[in-house]
Enzyme design. Sequence first.
Site, PDB file in Angstrom:
ATOM      1  N   THR A  10       0.822  -1.226   0.000  1.00 39.55           N
ATOM      2  CA  THR A  10       0.000   0.000   0.000  1.00 39.55           C
ATOM      3  C   THR A  10       0.849   1.266   0.000  1.00 39.55           C
ATOM      4  O   THR A  10       0.316   2.368  -0.103  1.00 39.55           O
ATOM      5  CB  THR A  10      -0.932   0.029   1.234  1.00 39.55           C
ATOM      6  OG1 THR A  10      -0.115  -0.102   2.407  1.00 39.55           O
ATOM      7  CG2 THR A  10      -1.960  -1.085   1.197  1.00 39.55           C
ATOM      8  N   ASP A  13       6.240   2.735  -3.026  1.00 42.34           N
ATOM      9  CA  ASP A  13       6.952   1.782  -3.888  1.00 42.34           C
ATOM     10  C   ASP A  13       6.098   0.547  -4.171  1.00 42.34           C
ATOM     11  O   ASP A  13       6.123   0.008  -5.278  1.00 42.34           O
ATOM     12  CB  ASP A  13       8.258   1.320  -3.219  1.00 42.34           C
ATOM     13  CG  ASP A  13       9.269   2.439  -3.115  1.00 42.34           C
ATOM     14  OD1 ASP A  13       8.923   3.593  -3.422  1.00 42.34           O
ATOM     15  OD2 ASP A  13      10.419   2.159  -2.718  1.00 42.34           O
ATOM     16  N   ALA A  87       7.684  -0.973   6.166  1.00 43.95           N
ATOM     17  CA  ALA A  87       8.534  -0.265   7.127  1.00 43.95           C
ATOM     18  C   ALA A  87       7.810   0.925   7.734  1.00 43.95           C
ATOM     19  O   ALA A  87       6.920   1.505   7.101  1.00 43.95           O
ATOM     20  CB  ALA A  87       9.802   0.245   6.450  1.00 43.95           C
ATOM     21  N   SER A  89       8.775   4.114   7.753  1.00 46.18           N
ATOM     22  CA  SER A  89       9.853   4.594   6.887  1.00 46.18           C
ATOM     23  C   SER A  89      10.222   6.061   7.106  1.00 46.18           C
ATOM     24  O   SER A  89      11.022   6.603   6.349  1.00 46.18           O
ATOM     25  CB  SER A  89       9.467   4.364   5.419  1.00 46.18           C
ATOM     26  OG  SER A  89       8.472   5.288   5.027  1.00 46.18           O
ATOM     27  N   TYR A 100       9.278   0.892  18.405  1.00 52.34           N
ATOM     28  CA  TYR A 100       8.332   0.435  17.388  1.00 52.34           C
ATOM     29  C   TYR A 100       9.019   0.341  16.026  1.00 52.34           C
ATOM     30  O   TYR A 100       8.840  -0.634  15.276  1.00 52.34           O
ATOM     31  CB  TYR A 100       7.126   1.387  17.315  1.00 52.34           C
ATOM     32  CG  TYR A 100       6.220   1.064  16.151  1.00 52.34           C
ATOM     33  CD1 TYR A 100       5.435  -0.092  16.162  1.00 52.34           C
ATOM     34  CD2 TYR A 100       6.179   1.877  15.021  1.00 52.34           C
ATOM     35  CE1 TYR A 100       4.642  -0.422  15.080  1.00 52.34           C
ATOM     36  CE2 TYR A 100       5.381   1.558  13.934  1.00 52.34           C
ATOM     37  CZ  TYR A 100       4.615   0.407  13.973  1.00 52.34           C
ATOM     38  OH  TYR A 100       3.835   0.080  12.895  1.00 52.34           O
ATOM     39  N   SER A 132      18.266   0.889   2.574  1.00 57.94           N
ATOM     40  CA  SER A 132      18.250   2.331   2.314  1.00 57.94           C
ATOM     41  C   SER A 132      19.664   2.907   2.381  1.00 57.94           C
ATOM     42  O   SER A 132      20.501   2.432   3.161  1.00 57.94           O
ATOM     43  CB  SER A 132      17.390   2.994   3.394  1.00 57.94           C
ATOM     44  OG  SER A 132      17.652   4.369   3.465  1.00 57.94           O
ATOM     45  N   GLU A 134      20.317   5.262   3.965  1.00 56.82           N
ATOM     46  CA  GLU A 134      20.457   5.714   5.354  1.00 56.82           C
ATOM     47  C   GLU A 134      21.444   4.846   6.136  1.00 56.82           C
ATOM     48  O   GLU A 134      21.954   5.275   7.168  1.00 56.82           O
ATOM     49  CB  GLU A 134      19.099   5.713   6.051  1.00 56.82           C
ATOM     50  CG  GLU A 134      18.203   6.894   5.662  1.00 56.82           C
ATOM     51  CD  GLU A 134      18.658   8.202   6.294  1.00 56.82           C
ATOM     52  OE1 GLU A 134      19.377   8.161   7.304  1.00 56.82           O
ATOM     53  OE2 GLU A 134      18.298   9.262   5.756  1.00 56.82           O
ATOM     54  N   TYR A 156      15.821   4.475  12.610  1.00 53.18           N
ATOM     55  CA  TYR A 156      15.360   3.802  11.380  1.00 53.18           C
ATOM     56  C   TYR A 156      16.552   3.160  10.662  1.00 53.18           C
ATOM     57  O   TYR A 156      16.498   1.989  10.260  1.00 53.18           O
ATOM     58  CB  TYR A 156      14.673   4.845  10.483  1.00 53.18           C
ATOM     59  CG  TYR A 156      14.525   4.460   9.027  1.00 53.18           C
ATOM     60  CD1 TYR A 156      13.455   3.669   8.593  1.00 53.18           C
ATOM     61  CD2 TYR A 156      15.437   4.907   8.064  1.00 53.18           C
ATOM     62  CE1 TYR A 156      13.316   3.332   7.246  1.00 53.18           C
ATOM     63  CE2 TYR A 156      15.305   4.574   6.727  1.00 53.18           C
ATOM     64  CZ  TYR A 156      14.239   3.779   6.317  1.00 53.18           C
ATOM     65  OH  TYR A 156      14.116   3.455   4.990  1.00 53.18           O
ATOM     66  N   HIS A 186      13.817   8.205  -3.333  1.00 51.43           N
ATOM     67  CA  HIS A 186      13.035   8.246  -4.574  1.00 51.43           C
ATOM     68  C   HIS A 186      11.619   8.704  -4.254  1.00 51.43           C
ATOM     69  O   HIS A 186      11.039   8.342  -3.245  1.00 51.43           O
ATOM     70  CB  HIS A 186      13.075   6.914  -5.310  1.00 51.43           C
ATOM     71  CG  HIS A 186      12.858   5.734  -4.434  1.00 51.43           C
ATOM     72  ND1 HIS A 186      13.855   5.185  -3.657  1.00 51.43           N
ATOM     73  CD2 HIS A 186      11.750   5.022  -4.187  1.00 51.43           C
ATOM     74  CE1 HIS A 186      13.376   4.165  -2.989  1.00 51.43           C
ATOM     75  NE2 HIS A 186      12.090   4.045  -3.279  1.00 51.43           N
ATOM     76  N   ARG A 191       4.234   9.896  -3.196  1.00 55.00           N
ATOM     77  CA  ARG A 191       5.063   9.989  -1.999  1.00 55.00           C
ATOM     78  C   ARG A 191       4.194  10.385  -0.805  1.00 55.00           C
ATOM     79  O   ARG A 191       3.285  11.229  -0.938  1.00 55.00           O
ATOM     80  CB  ARG A 191       6.145  11.049  -2.246  1.00 55.00           C
ATOM     81  CG  ARG A 191       7.188  11.200  -1.184  1.00 55.00           C
ATOM     82  CD  ARG A 191       7.930   9.933  -0.909  1.00 55.00           C
ATOM     83  NE  ARG A 191       9.331  10.152  -0.605  1.00 55.00           N
ATOM     84  CZ  ARG A 191      10.038   9.336   0.175  1.00 55.00           C
ATOM     85  NH1 ARG A 191       9.477   8.275   0.739  1.00 55.00           N
ATOM     86  NH2 ARG A 191      11.318   9.558   0.382  1.00 55.00           N
TER      87      ARG A 191
END
Length: 337
Positions: A10, A13, A87, A89, A100, A132, A134, A156, A186, A191
Amino acid sequence: MKKALIAGITGQDGSYLAEFLLKKGYQVHGIIRRSSLGNTKRLDHVVQNQTLDERNLMLHYGDITDSSRLEKLVGNIRPDEVYNLAAQSHVQVSFNEPIYTADVVACGALKILEAVRSNLGRETVRFYQATSCEIFGNSKISPQNEETPLHPDNPYACGKVFAFHNVRLYRDAYGLHASNGILFNHESPRRGETFVTRKITRGLAQILAGKEEKLFLGNLDAKRDWGHARDYVEAMWLMLQQPLGGDYVIATGESKTVKNFLEVAFGLVDLNWQDYVEIDPKLIRPVDVDSFIGDSSRARTMLGWSPRTSFLELTREMVIRDLQEEGLSPDRYGLKI
Ligand code: NDP
Ligand code: GDR
């Protein structure tokens, strides 16, 4: 007919990947969370798309933190390809909800990986993990590639590092075809509304519609390597078509500041962003990554992947779609669709 299972279908991506795989003739199964209001907005048009057979899209309730449900879903569906995109995210939210975030991002990934390993033969299944950039954090090395040392700078990213290592471990220890897509930022019109690019294009449209006067933002000097989500889901699929699993950086190789994004977005409708943007200190993170820029040479050579959408095209598409969301005609601003 090949079967794919997508956790996180959902999301931004997940919706592009579902469309991509349906067009390739896959039967697509998606895991969705029960929600008191609908959370399938990004998928509704896929179901209504006359050129796709909607019977090939099946949604199942489940949660990435619930290993018994994941075991059952994987065992019953017996997918050829599993994509873990689920995630929490949002980086800033991860500072407020670290435990969490770790449950979902770190343990969730391990739970679905284990469900795949214990249910399916390693010769038959291929696994994709949404890793990621990240994981590199504030790196001394620029641009970042698959060899760059990991230095996560938020909860994260710490969760993503845990998942990253487990994917590599399951590949080495069990011979599982498992891949980490180390994706740089991305974006798209789909988004989430609280990520900075969409916040800007949506805020701009609301200003033009007379609903808002100001847009409140945090660190405008941060640099990100922004590509289009539609281009990046193709790379996910390509990784699973290789003879062996592996880790691949997916990036454009160009880095822009948040200010650059503001300049282009507001410039498209002839406004000066400085007249509308205010800094809200609450939006400054305890630690922010100053700059990301990716080197995706390995993906370009081994997968034959390269980005198709430029920074300007991406920003333009997002601005146009948010103007339309507000009932404004892009034509009025000289923006042809
Ligand atoms: P989104 O936040 O748009 O989507 C996240 C998806 O995960 C949603 O479908 C969400 O469901 C689902 N989800 C969240 N928590 C759970 C849970 N407990 N159980 C099951 N599903 C859950 O993210 P994106 O589409 O942007 O990103 C996809 C993946 O790629 C994420 O893992 C993200 O961390 C990673 N990533 C993203 C990048 C980007 O720039 N977009 C870059 C690098 C990695 P719901 O709709 O119900 O909230
Ligand atoms: P990021 O994306 O943290 O890179 O994570 P985000 O769009 O949230 O932030 C990008 C940069 O913009 C700065 N910023 C703001 N950010 C938000 N969200 N809201 C603001 O008002 C704002 N003002 C300035 C941030 O400080 C940051 O420097 C995204 C997510 O999709 C992750 O899941 C993914 O892993 C990484 O991209 C790659």
